[in-house]
Design a protein around this motif. Structure first.
Motif, PDB file in Angstrom:
ATOM      1  N   SER A 181       0.783  -1.194  -0.013  1.00  0.00           N
ATOM      2  CA  SER A 181       0.054   0.128   0.108  1.00  0.00           C
ATOM      3  C   SER A 181       0.769   1.295  -0.035  1.00  0.00           C
ATOM      4  CB  SER A 181      -0.971  -0.036   1.290  1.00  0.00           C
ATOM      5  OG  SER A 181      -0.385  -0.110   2.549  1.00  0.00           O
ATOM      6  N   PRO A 182       0.488   2.404  -0.842  1.00  0.00           N
ATOM      7  CA  PRO A 182       1.271   3.615  -0.747  1.00  0.00           C
ATOM      8  C   PRO A 182       1.314   4.044   0.971  1.00  0.00           C
ATOM      9  CG  PRO A 182      -1.015   3.924  -1.585  1.00  0.00           C
ATOM     10  CD  PRO A 182      -0.744   2.220  -1.215  1.00  0.00           C
ATOM     11  N   ARG A 221      -1.670  12.587  -1.551  1.00  0.00           N
ATOM     12  CA  ARG A 221      -0.399  13.426  -2.494  1.00  0.00           C
ATOM     13  C   ARG A 221      -0.625  13.909  -3.483  1.00  0.00           C
ATOM     14  NH1 ARG A 221       4.655  11.631  -1.896  1.00  0.00           N
ATOM     15  NH2 ARG A 221       4.005   9.749  -0.792  1.00  0.00           N
ATOM     16  N   GLN A 222      -1.628  13.643  -4.475  1.00  0.00           N
ATOM     17  CA  GLN A 222      -1.871  14.389  -5.561  1.00  0.00           C
ATOM     18  C   GLN A 222      -2.466  15.663  -5.160  1.00  0.00           C
ATOM     19  OE1 GLN A 222      -4.891  12.561  -8.258  1.00  0.00           O
ATOM     20  NE2 GLN A 222      -5.247  14.533  -9.240  1.00  0.00           N
ATOM     21  N   ASN A 268      -6.723   7.656   2.039  1.00  0.00           N
ATOM     22  CA  ASN A 268      -6.566   7.763   0.487  1.00  0.00           C
ATOM     23  C   ASN A 268      -5.160   8.570   0.375  1.00  0.00           C
ATOM     24  OD1 ASN A 268      -6.719   7.869  -2.169  1.00  0.00           O
ATOM     25  ND2 ASN A 268      -9.045   8.439  -2.012  1.00  0.00           N
ATOM     26  N   TYR A 269      -4.060   7.873   0.514  1.00  0.00           N
ATOM     27  CA  TYR A 269      -2.723   8.238   0.430  1.00  0.00           C
ATOM     28  C   TYR A 269      -2.450   8.916  -0.908  1.00  0.00           C
ATOM     29  CZ  TYR A 269      -2.401   6.381   4.924  1.00  0.00           C
ATOM     30  OH  TYR A 269      -2.509   6.243   6.254  1.00  0.00           O
ATOM     31  N   VAL A 270      -3.025   8.183  -2.230  1.00  0.00           N
ATOM     32  CA  VAL A 270      -2.627   8.679  -3.351  1.00  0.00           C
ATOM     33  C   VAL A 270      -3.498   9.763  -3.786  1.00  0.00           C
ATOM     34  CG1 VAL A 270      -3.035   7.859  -5.835  1.00  0.00           C
ATOM     35  CG2 VAL A 270      -2.273   6.102  -4.311  1.00  0.00           C
ATOM     36  N   PRO A 314       1.657  10.371   2.501  1.00  0.00           N
ATOM     37  CA  PRO A 314       2.743  11.472   2.211  1.00  0.00           C
ATOM     38  C   PRO A 314       3.052  12.724   3.110  1.00  0.00           C
ATOM     39  CG  PRO A 314       0.582  11.752   1.161  1.00  0.00           C
ATOM     40  CD  PRO A 314       0.460  10.564   2.016  1.00  0.00           C
TER      41      PRO A 314
END
Length: 127
Positions: free
Chosen positions: A28-29, A82-83, A77-79, A32
């Protein structure tokens, strides 16, 4: 090493590559945290540069995206976090650059006006 041993060796290496690929793909990511800190610093810098006065839309966009990034962090929801944090950083950098540009333009106009007044005074004394 016989041909059968060689085939088994290649097969074993192939299995290791597939297993490693699956392990990397399944991780998993990570949160961030560093990107969030960088984005917060960019927002703070833009605010200090006068972003509220000279680039309010860009600064507001950065703040909105930063709030959304923090919400995504709490939802793990790390993705997305980060975005959004990266976008907030870019918006904040834009706001800071716009504010510094506006300050520089004001300073240049002040210098121009001072030099114009000085020239006018010199011309008046020369008459």
């Amino acid at each position: 090493m016989t041909l059968g041993d060689f085939v088994m060796f290649i097969f074993f290496i192939g299995l290791l590559v597939v297993a490693a690929t699956l392990l990397v793909g399944c991780t998993s990511p990570t949160p961030p945290l560093e990107q969030l800190a960088v984005s917060r610093a960019a927002i703070s810098s833009a605010n200090s540069a006068g972003g509220n006065e000279f680039a309010p839309l860009q600064l507001r966009s950065a703040l909105t995206k930063m709030t959304a990034a923090e919400r995504a962090m709490t939802e793990k929801n790390y993705v997305l976090a980060r975005q959004l944090a990266e976008e907030a950083q870019v918006d904040a950098q834009l706001a800071g650059a716009a504010a510094r540009t506006a300050h520089a333009q004001q300073s240049a106009e002040a210098v121009y006006e001072d030099s114009r007044a000085l020239r006018k005074e010199i011309d008046r004394k020369a008459q």
